[in-house]
Design a protein around this motif. Structure first.
Motif: not given
Lengths: 438, 438
Positions: B128-129, B131, B178-179, B395
């Protein structure tokens, strides 16, 4: 541009070791629409397109191929800094130094600082994910890209990312174009993150007895603190620079380390002490420190002069390999061994804190044997980096220069995946053919 | 796992607002080979695969679909920290807090700190990258990913990136995963960059007269310095937290700002002064500062308690929108207006320094009208963020929850590009169908 004399100036970048073809035409695009028109036409007639910024690349990422269109972004030079959001929206033809200056006018800072920052374009920096000296603390170009507009092979202009500092809406497609070396699309606008200016740096220069001692000190330093700069020069480079600039460098040193801290105040003093301790603990012969930024810049000028200084020794092949930090001593010893084995002079400077080294292989262009030995050394150094689990390029890119070694590093599955992405985005394979993928 | 009772525990993540289907089976993979076997089979028989880490996601990225295989990475928990290269090689099932602890044992630090860091997996963080609070200075999860092993839809395991800090050999394919929320492949190993530990933080808490004043102070702070934390709580949140923890917070404040500096020494003192000046200049009623880390952590606990505290007010829809910093006041005013318009209570906390806000829409689950109003507010907030050029998720991810709004943000061309990448990597579309792409 079709006049042969002018066209010739668009054929090559600054790399050594790959040939360039003869373009049909060079186009100096002035807008995204120009870029779209070029790609639409090129895609329809399957004409190769080689995109170039300032042509300062060192890996052959902007070398013309026969019959191609060279698409120059040099006239796309707008810049808009928004101090409130601390972003800059720039077109690709602007030079890195101009981006820095535009940020500076608003009291802000664009960190990435490739050694070419005065002559390289921001579009080229993004297309190669350029590094620099401050990476050890501040990361590479890609870390500052928030979004972009990119024109795809078929001429579609797409906006990716945006001015928000955190954004996970959808795939990170902008990141895919960072470092894609003109093979997936043409970047026509970039939104960059800016940061508050750091404090004036404190600077340390240490004269180390051996390369091994310098590498050991680097490992201790990066484990203890986060210097804003941590560079290494080997003895061959020290001599070349001292012959060039007559700075009175320590010619008996095995290596020189340069470090900076931009924390300011007592935090910088403490960081400098940690760095000095690591140098002393590894046998530093001499450690000089200054909190005067101008004096610090003088010492840095020795580092900055290393490439022109080694160029005075002869023709050069410039390397750009990287390893995980603990393998830095092995890499450095291996390079010395390759120098001895091939009978070549190799001068090494390194962004030591990143494990990214630039061995410069010197040769005599008039002597075919010397050139062959240099080529052999170049190849052996790449293979050494791969054998250590490292990379054939830390910041310059693959271009045409290192394509033959890429699969050896990445493996066939990652290459197949690369090919799948390339074909999904550029099915006619018009974009920079021969770069990254053979 | 096929027993219905156990299988039921693998159906859902912690998101609200999307349904979950009934999986055929859950597989607790213990190795990359297990993951490969699952994907090979699933791809052959075109069975959907929903990958899950700890199931703590807030956007519906790990909700089962009918007849799917739930692929759990919870048993893939190895971790190897190399203090010399300052990297950690981890399997995806390890929790974020366990990665932090492993780094800590070597005197190192893994910065990313989603609020869920004690319960979320590192694999989910990367997918989910994610935050967190330290992003304002240290960036997001993706900034710490150096490489990974990923299993593609057809079962091929590919290594991307590696332990070198700088590496531009080939496309940045690791960044693409990523994400990617389980839509492009299954991450089976991650190489993370670690950094030296920061100094113990200095902490500042300011009680601001209005939300607007707080937002204005945030803009001044981020233009002047780089705090390691900069959070905002609105009055509704302050009251909810104070009712919950009885901390004696300023209930008359329009908003509370929390900031930290981790520079240490006089640099931290100077940074705290810059932050205090910005707060005072914008009418702060009260500014409290401490260089005692434990006392600072006490104040942070108010921020950390905000989600459980607002949960006590009723059922909630949790938002995760972001805008460019200068639009923060507009966003905050717009959220208040939406609260008034829909007759809902909205408590907002924000990673203010990133422009990333979490409005929490409170409703009464027993009252269909209240729930409908909350859904309306949720939708209006997303549209507000889009209208400000912001993002529907800073995020948490798109998951199933925000797929309906994604095209509105990205535009049809970026969605088409996303689809091309998806089809190139997952032609049978078995991976997390319905997430990111409808």
């Amino acid at each position: 541009v079709t006049e042969p004399d002018v066209l010739a100036t668009y054929r090559m970048d600054q790399s050594q070791g790959t040939g360039a073809g003869m373009p049909l035409v060079a186009v100096r695009a002035e807008s995204t629409r120009h870029v779209q028109a070029v790609l639409r036409t090129a895609n329809r007639f399957r004409v190769p397109v080689v995109t170039r910024g300032a042509g300062s690349g060192l890996a052959g990422g902007a070398m013309a191929v026969d019959g191609c269109i060279v698409l120059s972004t040099e006239r796309m030079r707008s810049v808009h800094v928004d101090p409130a959001s601390r972003t800059a929206v720039v077109q690709p033809g602007l030079l890195n130094v101009e981006v820095k200056a535009a940020a500076e006018r608003h009291g802000l800072w664009y960190p990435p600082d490739p050694s070419s920052y005065e002559i390289s374009s921001i579009g080229g920096n993004v297309a190669t994910n350029a590094g620099g000296l401050c990476c050890v603390k501040y990361g590479v170009t890609g870390n500052y890209v928030l979004g972009m507009e990119v024109v795809l092979a078929d001429g579609t202009a797409v906006r990716l990312g945006g001015p928000t500092l955190k954004n996970v809406a959808g795939l990170q497609l902008d990141k895919l174009f960072v470092g894609s070396e003109g093979c997936l699309g043409v970047i026509t606008e970039i939104t960059l993150r800016l940061v508050a200016r750091p404090e004036a740096p404190h600077t340390l220069v240490a004269s180390m007895p051996t390369l091994e001692a310098a590498a050991a000190a680097v490992l201790e330093i990066t484990a203890a603190c986060r210097p804003s700069l941590l560079e290494l020069m080997d003895r061959t480079t020290i001599h070349a620079v001292d012959d060039y600039l007559h700075m009175g460098l320590d010619r008996d040193a095995g290596a020189m380390l340069l470090a900076q801290s931009d924390l300011g105040g007592s935090a910088a003093v403490r960081e400098m002490e940690q760095i000095a301790d690591a140098c002393a603990g590894n046998g530093a012969k001499d450690v000089f420190r200054t909190d005067d930024a101008a004096e610090g810049e003088l010492f840095l000028s020795a580092r900055r002069a290393s490439l022109p200084a080694t160029h005075r020794l002869g023709s050069v092949y410039l390397e750009d390999i990287g390893v995980a930090l603990p393998d830095l001593p092995k890499l450095i010893n291996g390079i010395s061994a390759i120098g001895a084995q091939t009978g070549t002079t190799i001068a090494t400077v390194a962004h030591a804190g990143d494990g990214n080294a630039h061995p410069v292989v010197v040769y005599d262009a008039a002597d075919p044997e010397s050139e062959a030995a240099a080529r052999r050394a170049f190849s052996l150094i790449l293979e050494l980096a791969i054998s250590l689990g490292g990379t054939i390029t830390g910041e310059h890119g693959v271009g045409r220069l290192k394509t033959p070694w890429l699969e050896q590093q990445l493996g066939s599955d990652a290459m197949a995946l690369t090919r799948r992405i390339k074909l999904a985005l550029d099915p006619e394979q018009i974009l920079n053919p021969g770069v990254i993928l053979p």
